[in-house]
Structure formats: structure tokens, C-alpha cells
Design an enzyme around this catalytic site. Structure first.
Site, PDB file in Angstrom:
ATOM      1  N   PHE A 222       0.871  -1.184   0.000  1.00  0.00           N
ATOM      2  CA  PHE A 222       0.000   0.000   0.000  1.00  0.00           C
ATOM      3  C   PHE A 222       0.901   1.226   0.000  1.00  0.00           C
ATOM      4  O   PHE A 222       1.677   1.424   0.934  1.00  0.00           O
ATOM      5  CB  PHE A 222      -0.881  -0.057   1.255  1.00  0.00           C
ATOM      6  CG  PHE A 222      -1.858   1.071   1.430  1.00  0.00           C
ATOM      7  CD1 PHE A 222      -3.096   1.028   0.807  1.00  0.00           C
ATOM      8  CD2 PHE A 222      -1.566   2.144   2.265  1.00  0.00           C
ATOM      9  CE1 PHE A 222      -4.028   2.047   1.009  1.00  0.00           C
ATOM     10  CE2 PHE A 222      -2.493   3.156   2.470  1.00  0.00           C
ATOM     11  CZ  PHE A 222      -3.721   3.114   1.841  1.00  0.00           C
TER      12      PHE A 222
ATOM     13  N   GLY B  14       6.918  14.166   1.977  1.00  0.00           N
ATOM     14  CA  GLY B  14       6.228  15.339   2.492  1.00  0.00           C
ATOM     15  C   GLY B  14       4.755  15.128   2.754  1.00  0.00           C
ATOM     16  O   GLY B  14       4.006  16.088   2.932  1.00  0.00           O
TER      17      GLY B  14
ATOM     18  N   GLY C 159       2.365  12.430   5.034  1.00  0.00           N
ATOM     19  CA  GLY C 159       2.110  11.261   5.862  1.00  0.00           C
ATOM     20  C   GLY C 159       0.654  11.288   6.293  1.00  0.00           C
ATOM     21  O   GLY C 159      -0.249  10.866   5.570  1.00  0.00           O
TER      22      GLY C 159
ATOM     23  N   TRP D  35       8.344   4.247   3.177  1.00  0.00           N
ATOM     24  CA  TRP D  35       7.765   3.363   4.204  1.00  0.00           C
ATOM     25  C   TRP D  35       6.732   2.413   3.596  1.00  0.00           C
ATOM     26  O   TRP D  35       5.640   2.229   4.136  1.00  0.00           O
ATOM     27  CB  TRP D  35       7.148   4.177   5.353  1.00  0.00           C
ATOM     28  CG  TRP D  35       8.171   4.904   6.147  1.00  0.00           C
ATOM     29  CD1 TRP D  35       8.472   6.230   6.105  1.00  0.00           C
ATOM     30  CD2 TRP D  35       9.074   4.327   7.104  1.00  0.00           C
ATOM     31  NE1 TRP D  35       9.499   6.519   6.970  1.00  0.00           N
ATOM     32  CE2 TRP D  35       9.887   5.366   7.600  1.00  0.00           C
ATOM     33  CE3 TRP D  35       9.274   3.028   7.589  1.00  0.00           C
ATOM     34  CZ2 TRP D  35      10.885   5.158   8.546  1.00  0.00           C
ATOM     35  CZ3 TRP D  35      10.260   2.826   8.535  1.00  0.00           C
ATOM     36  CH2 TRP D  35      11.044   3.879   9.010  1.00  0.00           C
TER      37      TRP D  35
ATOM     38  N   THR E 140       5.484  -0.906   3.283  1.00  0.00           N
ATOM     39  CA  THR E 140       5.559  -2.236   3.901  1.00  0.00           C
ATOM     40  C   THR E 140       5.415  -3.311   2.836  1.00  0.00           C
ATOM     41  O   THR E 140       4.572  -3.208   1.946  1.00  0.00           O
ATOM     42  CB  THR E 140       4.455  -2.394   4.955  1.00  0.00           C
ATOM     43  OG1 THR E 140       4.616  -1.381   5.955  1.00  0.00           O
ATOM     44  CG2 THR E 140       4.532  -3.759   5.619  1.00  0.00           C
TER      45      THR E 140
ATOM     46  N   ARG F 158      -6.834  -0.483  10.451  1.00  0.00           N
ATOM     47  CA  ARG F 158      -6.541  -0.144  11.837  1.00  0.00           C
ATOM     48  C   ARG F 158      -7.025  -1.208  12.804  1.00  0.00           C
ATOM     49  O   ARG F 158      -6.463  -1.376  13.887  1.00  0.00           O
ATOM     50  CB  ARG F 158      -7.144   1.230  12.162  1.00  0.00           C
ATOM     51  CG  ARG F 158      -6.334   2.355  11.547  1.00  0.00           C
ATOM     52  CD  ARG F 158      -7.048   3.682  11.519  1.00  0.00           C
ATOM     53  NE  ARG F 158      -6.192   4.667  10.841  1.00  0.00           N
ATOM     54  CZ  ARG F 158      -6.619   5.822  10.348  1.00  0.00           C
ATOM     55  NH1 ARG F 158      -7.904   6.140  10.436  1.00  0.00           N
ATOM     56  NH2 ARG F 158      -5.776   6.646   9.757  1.00  0.00           N
TER      57      ARG F 158
ATOM     58  N   ILE G 137      10.375  -6.200  34.304  1.00  0.00           N
ATOM     59  CA  ILE G 137      10.354  -7.449  35.075  1.00  0.00           C
ATOM     60  C   ILE G 137      11.579  -8.301  34.758  1.00  0.00           C
ATOM     61  O   ILE G 137      12.142  -8.958  35.651  1.00  0.00           O
ATOM     62  CB  ILE G 137       9.050  -8.216  34.784  1.00  0.00           C
ATOM     63  CG1 ILE G 137       7.857  -7.465  35.417  1.00  0.00           C
ATOM     64  CG2 ILE G 137       9.119  -9.656  35.296  1.00  0.00           C
ATOM     65  CD1 ILE G 137       6.505  -8.000  35.003  1.00  0.00           C
TER      66      ILE G 137
ATOM     67  N   GLY H  77      14.455  -7.128  34.094  1.00  0.00           N
ATOM     68  CA  GLY H  77      15.659  -6.468  34.584  1.00  0.00           C
ATOM     69  C   GLY H  77      16.708  -6.334  33.486  1.00  0.00           C
ATOM     70  O   GLY H  77      16.384  -6.125  32.319  1.00  0.00           O
TER      71      GLY H  77
ATOM     72  N   GLU I 279      -0.122   3.374  10.046  1.00  0.00           N
ATOM     73  CA  GLU I 279      -1.559   3.335   9.733  1.00  0.00           C
ATOM     74  C   GLU I 279      -2.336   4.347  10.567  1.00  0.00           C
ATOM     75  O   GLU I 279      -3.443   4.092  11.031  1.00  0.00           O
ATOM     76  CB  GLU I 279      -2.126   1.913   9.874  1.00  0.00           C
ATOM     77  CG  GLU I 279      -1.540   0.972   8.836  1.00  0.00           C
ATOM     78  CD  GLU I 279      -2.478  -0.130   8.399  1.00  0.00           C
ATOM     79  OE1 GLU I 279      -3.702   0.034   8.538  1.00  0.00           O
ATOM     80  OE2 GLU I 279      -1.978  -1.151   7.896  1.00  0.00           O
TER      81      GLU I 279
END
Length: 387
Positions: free
Chosen positions: A123, A129, A131, A156, A158, A243, A338, A340, A364
Site C-alpha cells: 500500500f 512530504g 504522511g 515506508w 511495507t 486499523r 520485570i 531487569g 496506519e
């Protein structure tokens, strides 16, 4: 709404989970280090029907409902977000618009192959310039006899470099602004089609994002999707549906991170006992699961509304995407905490989840755009700009 799962929906969920655990999880560490696109695994997923879940059987698809689709994406993203977004793009913003707006000939030529997993799709909306402000597109398409000639740059993208079909949005009438955008079906073999570079990304390393250069790219006029000037409407409708997929992906990422954190908490010893015995850790895990379940309900609500044709989907898909994507980032953050110092190591699985989750609030439609969509619909301004 009743969210009890049917036998068919449970089968889809279980099939996706088994494949991801047995076929892909053992290879993920090596694949990610190599930025390897899992073409063979995606092909197998396509053969299982996961590239055309919402496409009717007459066009080679699985013909499932949206609930089955989001369950599949949850399970795929629970193991690997990169593969999930590859499937999401092909299903939602490529096969979806082609099914709704394509001619019979276009469907015969491309939709069946997409639905069967013989190829994946891309897509192409975003530009250097343009988005969220999709009306600012600079890519041009000029009608010359029986052809269109496209010039411009997309970024971008995909699945770029791996796709057999690209839906490209370009302006056919620059003076008409947003109403001058048209959609085109472009194959990578078209003259003037070029992939000059790939993005070196923080996360989703197995899902390649490409720059697309169109230099006097010439395609037959019958490869226009829909009518001239309908491109932005086609794009926004596709994103509304897409979405839901990104929201489901977010739930899957968060669930996978929680499972890793809970497992580690039961194994890691501190002060003579597993850290899972400490209230501080237990409360983190409890909050994480609660947020995941809340997000899942928003996703499932949007999926059920799409299946039942209830009202406008825009606000509900945006709510699901907004909450689920931000929730995933909160949950993965706590999962790393968690773990660490182990969670900060590139050798840990949770570190990959942390990098993969960050983009969920961006692509998206950013969280800011989702809030704009939600607020404008609530205020009765649903026809306002959105991207």
C-alpha cells in the site's frame, strides 16, 4: 455484544498459534539478526488461507469473518509482529480495496493470487512530504492515450521489494487537492518502477519497508482502481479496516510480552524465592493482563461491528487502534522491567518485543490522528480531514 467464539473461529486461532510456535518461533532470533524476510513461512501461511481471510471463496479467499481475522493476527503477533504486519497489509489495505473497487478483470488477475497467498501486496500512500496529511501528495499520474504515466516517490512501503502488486496513490488533478487523488494497481515489472533503498529500522526487522521511485512509470489505463478522484476515499476506507488489524497486532504483541514476563518471573530467583512471589511483580502482571483484556474487547467490538455492518466503523476502529497500540507499549515496557538487565540484552526475546512495539502508535495513522478521528466524529465533523 456476544463474544463467544465459534468452532471455526477457535480453529483459526489454534491453527495460527500452532504454526507460529512450531514453524517460526525457533527461527526468529537468526532471522532477525539477518533482517531476513520470512518468504517461505509467509507463503505457507498464505496456503493456509491467512492472506485472503476476508476475501470470498469465489475469489480464492477463506471467506471468514473479521473476528477470525483478528484472532489470526493476535496469534501471529504474539510470536512475531513483523509477520503479522505483512499479513495485515495484504489482507486489509490491498485485498480489501481490490475486492470493493476492482473490476472483474482486476479481481481475476490479482485478487485470486493475493487471496491464495501466491503473492503479497503493498500500500503506497506515504511520501517524504505527505504522511498523515494525505492530501499533500506530490506523486503525479498523467493520462497519455491508453496509459497512465506515474512520477513520484513513496516511502515506508511495507512489503516493498517482496510484493507482486502495489496500490499507488497519485494526483491526476493537482488543482482539485484531496479530490484529485486516484488509485492505481502497479506491478513491480512496470517500466519506470524502482526500489532504490530499504529503511534501516529500530524494530520489525523482518518486515521490510522500502522507498519506491516512480520515474515515468507507465501502466495501462485499465490498471486504475476505481474512478479518477476516488483515491483518497479508497485509501481512508482501507485504513479504517486496516486499523483493526494493527489493533489486533498490538494485542498480540502485548500478550506475547506478558507471557514472557510471567514465565521469567516464575524462574528468576531473588532473596530466596521466585520474583513472582513479590507483590510488586504480581501487581505489574495483573495490570498488564487487565489492560490487554480491555484492548482486546475494543478490537473485538470493532470486528463485530464490521461483520454486522453496524454504523460507521471509523471511530471504533480508531478507538481500538489508539488504545491497543498505546497499551502494547505500556505492557512491553513493564515486561522489560520485570526481566531487569536480561531484558536489555539483544539475546533476550523481550528486547525484540520492545523495539517492535514502538511503531504501533505511528503507522496506519498516529495516535494523534486517531484522537482527531474520534473527536471529530463525536463532534459531528466526521467528514473533516483525516489520514
Amino acid at each position: 455484544m456476544d463474544f463467544s467464539l465459534t468452532d471455526q473461529q477457535q480453529l483459526v486461532r489454534d491453527t495460527a498459534r500452532q504454526f507460529m510456535e512450531t514453524e517460526l518461533r525457533p527461527k526468529l532470533r537468526q532471522y532477525e539478526k539477518e533482517d531476513h524476510f520470512p518468504a517461505e513461512e509467509v507463503r505457507k501461511l498464505g496456503e493456509m488461507g491467512f492472506c485472503g481471510m476476508l476475501v470470498p471463496e469465489e475469489w480464492g479467499g477463506a471467506g471468514t469473518d473479521t473476528m477470525s481475522y483478528v484472532l489470526m493476527l493476535e496469534e501471529v503477533a504474539r510470536v512475531d509482529a513483523s509477520t503479522a504486519v505483512t499479513l495485515s497489509v495484504t489482507n486489509s489495505v490491498v485485498a480489501g480495496p481490490l475486492l470493493k473497487h476492482g473490476t472483474e478483470e482486476q479481481k481475476k488477475r490479482w485478487l485470486t493470487r493475493l487471496a491464495r497467498g501466491e503473492m503479497i501486496g503493498a500500500f503506497c500512500l506515504t511520501e517524504p512530504g505527505a504522511g498523515s496529511d494525505a492530501g499533500a501528495l506530490q506523486t503525479r499520474a498523467e493520462r497519455r492515450g491508453d496509459n497512465y504515466v506515474l512520477n513520484g516517490t513513496k516511502i515506508w512501503v511495507t512489503n516493498g521489494g517482496h510484493s507482486g502488486l502495489y496500490i499507488v496513490f497519485a494526483k491526476t488533478d493537482p488543482s482539485a487537492g484531496r479530490h484529485g487523488v486516484t488509485a492505481f494497481l502497479v506491478e513491480p515489472t512496470a517500466p519506470g518502477f524502482r526500489i532504490p533503498r530499504y529503511e534501516d529500522k529500530m524494530g520489525l526487522r523482518m518486515s521490510h519497508s522500502a522507498e519506491l521511485a516512480l520515474e515515468d512509470c507507465t501502466i495501462p489505463a485499465d490498471q486504475r482502481l476505481g474512478n479518477e478522484g476516488e483515491g483518497l476515499k479508497i485509501a481512508l476506507a482501507g485504513l479504517d479496516s486496516g486499523r483493526i488489524g494493527i489493533a489486533a497486532q498490538s494485542v498480540g504483541v502485548a500478550q506475547g510480552a506478558l507471557e514472557l514476563a510471567a514465565r521469567y518471573a516464575k524462574q528468576r530467583q531473588a532473596f530466596g524465592q521466585p520474583i513472582a512471589q513479590f507483590q510488586a511483580i504480581q501487581w505489574k502482571l495483573a495490570d498488564m493482563q487487565t489492560e490487554i483484556d480491555a484492548a482486546r474487547m475494543l478490537v473485538w467490538q470493532a470486528a463485530a461491528m464490521r461483520d454486522q455492518g453496524i454504523g460507521r466503523l471509523g471511530r471504533f476502529s480508531s478507538q481500538a487502534k489508539l488504545y491497543a497500540s498505546e497499551m502494547a507499549n505500556r505492557v512491553v515496557y513493564q515486561a522489560v522491567q520485570i526481566h531487569g538487565s536480561v531484558g536489555y540484552s539483544r539475546e533476550s526475546e523481550i528486547e525484540r518485543f520492545y523495539r517492535d512495539a514502538r511503531v504501533l502508535t505511528i503507522y496506519e495513522g498516529t495516535s494523534e490522528i486517531q484522537r482527531l478521528v474520534i473527536a471529530r466524529e463525536l463532534l459531528g465533523q466526521g467528514g473533516s480531514k483525516r489520514g
